[in-house]
Design an enzyme around this catalytic site. Structure first.
Site, PDB file in Angstrom:
ATOM      1  CB  ALA A 143      -0.908  -0.004   1.225  1.00 63.40           C
ATOM      2  CB  CYS A 144      -0.117   4.720  -0.729  1.00 65.13           C
ATOM      3  SG  CYS A 144       0.465   6.407  -0.717  1.00 65.13           S
ATOM      4  N   PRO A 145       2.651   4.401   1.281  1.00 70.30           N
ATOM      5  CG  PRO A 145       4.270   5.689   2.392  1.00 70.30           C
ATOM      6  CD  PRO A 145       3.082   4.760   2.636  1.00 70.30           C
ATOM      7  N   GLY A 146       4.435   2.466   0.343  1.00 65.46           N
ATOM      8  CA  GLY A 146       5.433   1.391   0.285  1.00 65.46           C
ATOM      9  C   GLY A 146       6.277   1.342  -0.977  1.00 65.46           C
TER      10      GLY A 146
ATOM     11  CG  ASP B  46      -0.201   2.756  -3.984  1.00 70.75           C
ATOM     12  OD1 ASP B  46      -1.388   3.011  -3.767  1.00 70.75           O
ATOM     13  OD2 ASP B  46       0.726   3.557  -3.764  1.00 70.75           O
TER      14      ASP B  46
END
Lengths: 79, 140
Positions: free
Chosen positions: A16-19, A43
């Protein structure tokens, strides 16, 4: 035009953001100037965030390729 | 990388996981762009930063409602999202991010510096926080 080879692939699909962006930043920091890194992300935020960060950090966004269910971002470390 | 946009100052008041998560996403985004970030932990946000408390269940804001709670649980179960404390740790490694504990809230909760998680850098009064706030101030 000569094909630009990818040096490293980061498969951040499912993160998921910001991964995905964080994974890219980490990889860029650890690599030499000129290294081409490819991030795979599913994402939606990456579509805006990765190009924005690459421009701000003055690296090169070589290409953005839409695949089935994810996007590939190819980035060259420029400095 | 810093284009001189000034410090992003965040007064973090809420201690629920959704608000802490939303706040840390702002923090990591600003840090990635080279902006300095100053966080002041007040009230229930400070309580969440007590040693050993970070990864406990801090619940959700009232506006989440039952449907919102289901949506958040689904995101966590997918494994794609990282805990907000991990994202904050990444932000601190990435750029100039400082986490301050509000001295008044320390008194309110009866806390000592040693009661806080190492992610907290120091204890600060609001005046020092405001003096450093040369950009936007966000209250969460």
């Amino acid at each position: 035009m000569t094909e630009i080879a990818t040096d490293q692939v980061i498969d951040a699909r499912g993160m998921a953001c910001p991964g995905p962006l964080m994974s890219l930043i980490g990889a860029i920091r650890q690599s030499q100037v000129g290294t081409v890194i490819e991030v795979w992300s599913s994402d939606q935020g990456s579509a805006t965030d990765i190009p924005a960060w690459v421009a701000k950090a003055h690296h090169d966004l070589i290409e953005v390729v839409e695949e089935d269910g994810f996007t590939r971002f190819r980035v060259r470390k420029a400095r | 990388m810093d284009d001189g946009e000034g410090t992003l100052s965040i007064a973090l008041f809420s201690g629920t996981d959704d608000k802490l998560n939303a706040a840390t996403l702002l923090v990591v985004g600003a840090a990635a762009l080279g902006r300095k970030v100053d966080i002041l932990l007040q009230y229930w946000a400070l309580d969440a930063f007590r040693a050993g408390n970070l990864t406990k269940d801090h619940g959700l804001a009232p506006e989440a409602g039952p449907d919102g709670a289901v949506a958040v649980r689904r995101l966590l179960a997918s494994g794609g999202g990282q805990h907000w404390s991990t994202v904050l740790d990444q932000a601190k490694q990435l750029g100039e991010v400082h986490v301050h504990a509000c001295s008044l809230s320390m008194d309110l909760l009866g806390l000592d510096r040693s009661d806080l998680d190492p992610l907290v850098d120091d204890v600060e009064g609001v005046t020092a926080f405001m003096l450093a706030a040369d950009g936007q101030l966000v209250f969460i």
